[in-house]
Design an enzyme around this catalytic site. Structure first.
Site, mmCIF file in Angstrom:
data_model
loop_
_atom_site.group_PDB
_atom_site.id
_atom_site.type_symbol
_atom_site.label_atom_id
_atom_site.label_comp_id
_atom_site.label_asym_id
_atom_site.label_seq_id
_atom_site.Cartn_x
_atom_site.Cartn_y
_atom_site.Cartn_z
ATOM 1 N N GLU A 169 -16.456 -17.371 -14.416
ATOM 2 C CA GLU A 169 -15.141 -17.997 -14.399
ATOM 3 C C GLU A 169 -14.684 -18.404 -12.991
ATOM 4 O OE1 GLU A 169 -12.346 -15.909 -16.898
ATOM 5 O OE2 GLU A 169 -13.711 -16.018 -18.618
ATOM 6 N N GLU A 283 -18.727 -16.105 -23.450
ATOM 7 C CA GLU A 283 -17.659 -15.167 -23.786
ATOM 8 C C GLU A 283 -16.773 -15.846 -24.806
ATOM 9 O OE1 GLU A 283 -15.153 -13.405 -20.806
ATOM 10 O OE2 GLU A 283 -16.812 -13.091 -19.419
#
Length: 503
Positions: A169, A283
């Protein structure tokens, strides 16, 4: 026939199919990967024992976790003279144990070892450095030495089956100090990709592992323009929206599953199909918070199935985050049910989400044609399997933290009717039905009903484990002279049924 009965029959959900009409091989993209917290957590005895349980019943192919380069793995150190040295003993212990139970890694290359970071800024309760390296050549050396070691230990033919994903991320301020500067991520990515390919040009490397389906087009364009290797695109997505309240606490609300799949398609799936790249959702879940009670709720089960079914053909891998509540991003688990991500809670109790993946794993490899979009119908040599659900999205009168902490008793809805053809005329068939829903395979409500004021005893945990299992019923039905098997199943809102018919 009275008019009320006629109207009910007319509008009743009916699943009609022929068990001999094949759609093709079942796409098991949903079972490709499972997430875990950090490398060091997976090495703990209880966490690893839980992983073995998950593998036995849900059977994932890959696992992804944070913290390979975190200090507790001790991969890199620096001498007094400033020279880096590498030690992979703990990494070998972990990867050996994963391969032993049939799990290959999606290797998250990141975040930054503290001795290499250009800043002292951290993420997580356990404090992982989230900065750029002070020397980009050291970062490239770390990745190169790591991949080279794995090649030495496990062999090229094995490591060619792995995935190497750069960072986690990088567009999120919590995970990267340069989150507003995509070119800084590209510096990390380019050097890591070069390092991986220096070891073996056939190894798979990709990214950007972004939050919220971001930077997909930008990463593809950058890699093509600059001749940088990119073997797959990875990104993350969750299905909540919210803001901060006056006390600074995040207030989230679950969005409908259709919102999730529509976003995946428009912002990643369509792009990757057009550009010719596999899409890995490394995810995903209903909520991105490890303190969100939606993860413990029976409502999470049909939500997940709806999202999975609708993402077929869009994603090549969907990695549920995570397999266990032994997870410490915001600190150790504060209670048995605290909204943790896991399929299993800290006491190894199975949540409804666990049963979703267990049911999916039990589906046969041959999918049967079925026009009901809330069902999977499959068969193996001696059995037909049907996984059906009804998903009812409701506007919430409170945020997730309050709403999904309640018992949420469901409304009764119309039965679902099965009209199944292709059986042997006049033969009696045994039908096994597992029901997952409110107070059936619903360990959270069993926990609430028990009224615990402190941690359950070992004996109480055993009793909760029994209540965590779905209700199972066995029936016998006779196929009619046309080889049709007909029966109905009672339904409540947000119920899941797994049906097996022995042939």
């Amino acid at each position: 026939m009275n008019i009320e009965y006629f109207i009910k029959e007319l509008f009743m959900r009916t699943i009609s199919l022929d068990i001999n009409k094949k759609k093709g091989k079942l796409n098991r993209f949903f079972g490709e990967c499972i997430g875990a917290g950090r490398a060091g957590e997976v090495m703990r005895h209880n966490a690893y024992e839980q992983l073995k349980t998950v593998q036995k019943e849900c059977n994932f192919k890959y696992i992804r976790f944070h913290g390979l380069f975190y200090e507790d793995m001790a991969i890199v150190s620096r001498s007094a003279e400033g020279t880096l040295s590498f030690n992979f003993q703990y990494a070998d212990m972990l990867f050996d144990s994963l391969l032993e139970i049939g799990l290959r890694p999606v290797v998250e290359l990141g975040l930054m070892p503290d001795i290499m970071g250009d800043k002292k800024e951290y993420v997580f309760w356990w404090k992982m450095n989230k900065s750029m390296p002070s020397d980009i050549s050291e970062w490239e050396a770390l990745v190169y030495e790591t991949v080279k070691h794995f090649t030495h230990r496990y062999g090229e033919s094995e490591v060619e089956k792995w995935y190497f994903e750069v960072w986690n991320e990088p567009n999120h301020p919590g995970f990267f100090t340069e989150n507003k500067n995509i070119n800084k991520y590209f510096e990390l990515y380019d050097s890591a990709a070069r390092a991986v390919k220096r070891v073996n040009s056939e190894y798979r490397v990709g990214g950007p592992a972004t939050a919220g389906l971001a930077w997909v087009s930008e990463t593809i364009e950058h890699c093509r323009k600059n001749s940088v290797p990119l073997d797959f695109v990875s990104t993350h997505y969750y299905c909540v929206e919210g803001a901060f309240d006056s006390d600074g606490k995040r207030v989230t609300y679950l969005k409908p599953a259709e919102y999730f799949t529509d976003a995946v398609r428009k912002r990643a799936g369509d792009i990757c199909k057009k550009e010719g790249y596999p899409l890995l959702i490394t995810e995903w879940s209903s909520s991105y918070s490890s303190r969100d009670p939606i993860h413990d709720s029976y409502v999470n089960a049909p939500f997940l199935l709806r999202a999975i079914k609708d993402c077929e053909g869009q994603a090549d891998m969907m990695s549920y985050w995570t397999y266990t509540d032994i997870f410490e991003e915001v600190g150790p688990p504060p209670s048995p049910f605290h909204g943790g991500f896991g399929l299993l809670n800290t006491q190894s109790l199975k949540k409804p989400a666990f049963h979703v993946y267990s049911f999916l794993n039990k589906l046969g490899d041959t999918e049967i044609l079925c026009d009901d979009d809330s069902a999977y119908v499959c068969r193996s040599e001696n059995e037909v399997q049907m996984l059906i659900w009804n998903y009812s999205y409701k506007e919430q009168d409170a945020p997730n933290s309050e709403y999904f902490s309640r018992p949420l008793p469901p409304k009764k809805i119309d039965d679902v009717k099965m009209c199944l053809c292709g059986f042997e005329s006049g033969k009696k068939y045994t039908v096994t039905v597992d029901t997952l829903g409110y107070k059936s395979g619903d360990v959270y409500n069993a926990y609430l009903d028990a009224g615990f004021t402190e941690l359950p005893t070992r004996e109480e945990t055993v009793e909760l484990a029994k209540k965590a299992e779905p209700k199972r019923e066995l029936f016998e039905f006779l196929a009619d002279f046309d080889g049709k098997l007909s029966f109905s199943l009672p339904q409540n809102e947000n119920q899941v049924n797994f049906i097996r018919i022995s042939l």
